[in-house]
Scaffold this active site. Structure first.
Site, mmCIF file in Angstrom:
data_model
loop_
_atom_site.group_PDB
_atom_site.id
_atom_site.type_symbol
_atom_site.label_atom_id
_atom_site.label_comp_id
_atom_site.label_asym_id
_atom_site.label_seq_id
_atom_site.Cartn_x
_atom_site.Cartn_y
_atom_site.Cartn_z
ATOM 1 C CB THR A 1 -0.916 0.053 1.243
ATOM 2 O OG1 THR A 1 -0.113 0.293 2.412
ATOM 3 C CG2 THR A 1 -1.690 -1.243 1.424
ATOM 4 C CB VAL B 1 8.095 0.297 7.962
ATOM 5 C CG1 VAL B 1 7.887 1.807 7.889
ATOM 6 C CG2 VAL B 1 7.514 -0.261 9.253
ATOM 7 C CE LYS B 2 5.577 0.955 -1.147
ATOM 8 N NZ LYS B 2 4.295 1.015 -1.875
ATOM 9 C CB ILE B 3 11.594 3.877 4.101
ATOM 10 C CG1 ILE B 3 11.318 3.139 5.418
ATOM 11 C CG2 ILE B 3 12.423 5.134 4.330
ATOM 12 C CD1 ILE B 3 10.727 3.991 6.498
ATOM 13 C CB ALA C 1 1.895 0.013 6.431
#
Length: 214
Positions: free
Chosen positions: A27, A82-84, A56
């Site tokens: 997402t 965790v998307k960075i 996310a």
């Protein structure tokens, strides 16, 4: 090769997951905003449907903001990644988070050097964008090939998530080039099961069988 669903539509995820081909979900803030629902609630619901990595994304711009957000997001479920964003601040955050054992997906990769920097910082996944590179006349497939070559040559543990996938041809090409994962919008999943010859062939089989039964 693994298939991720690139959507936050819980009903679509539930339906497509029944096909047995979904390995994870990605997402981003744009995708979440389209659903008009609470971010945390949506991610937790997705985690209950798909037993695999669920990306996310943070919305902070500084390393400190990203790290604080990531620590909170990572507590939502063991499968959360965790998307960075691929920025200098994002790399700082990725470095810290990787040392803490928090899985990261560094996104918005458009060059080999960006991918290499993300892997050096400890990214679990890197997400090069196929469609967006095509939009500016660049060759996304060379990027996938180069990144996979670097991973194999130096033994990086990061996996490539081919993102900004728009067509079945995109999926086929990145699969042949060694991308570990393709993250696919939910409408494209249905199209990937279809072909006019399949439809016509099935129609013929059914008509022949009906004639035989008479």
């Amino acid at each position: 090769m693994k298939f991720f669903l690139d959507t936050a539509n819980v009903e679509a995820i539930r339906a497509i997951n029944e096909l047995g081909v979904v390995d994870g979900v990605t997402t981003n803030p744009s995708i979440i905003s389209r659903e008009g629902r609470d971010f945390e609630t949506v991610i937790k619901e997705i985690c209950e449907i798909v037993d695999g990595p669920i990306s996310a994304e943070v919305t902070g711009l500084t390393a400190e903001e990203m790290i604080a957000e990531a620590r909170s997001i990572a507590k939502w479920h063991d499968n959360v990644v965790v998307k960075i964003p691929m920025t200098t601040e994002g790399l700082k955050a990725t470095n810290v988070l990787s040392q803490e054992g928090i899985k990261t997906n560094v996104t918005l990769i458009f060059t080999v050097s960006q991918g290499l920097m993300a892997m050096k910082a400890g990214a679990t996944y890197i997400s090069p964008f196929i469609g967006r590179l095509e939009d500016i006349g660049a060759d996304p497939y060379q990027l996938i090939s180069d990144l996979r070559g670097i991973i194999d040559l130096y033994g990086f543990q990061a996996e490539i998530i081919a993102a900004s996938i728009r067509t079945a041809a995109h999926v086929e090409a990145v699969a042949q080039l060694g991308a570990h994962i393709a993250t696919i919008p939910d409408p494209l999943f249905a199209k990937m099961t279809e072909h006019p010859l399949t439809t016509n062939g099935l129609k013929t089989f059914m008509e022949d069988w009906a004639s035989f039964k008479q």
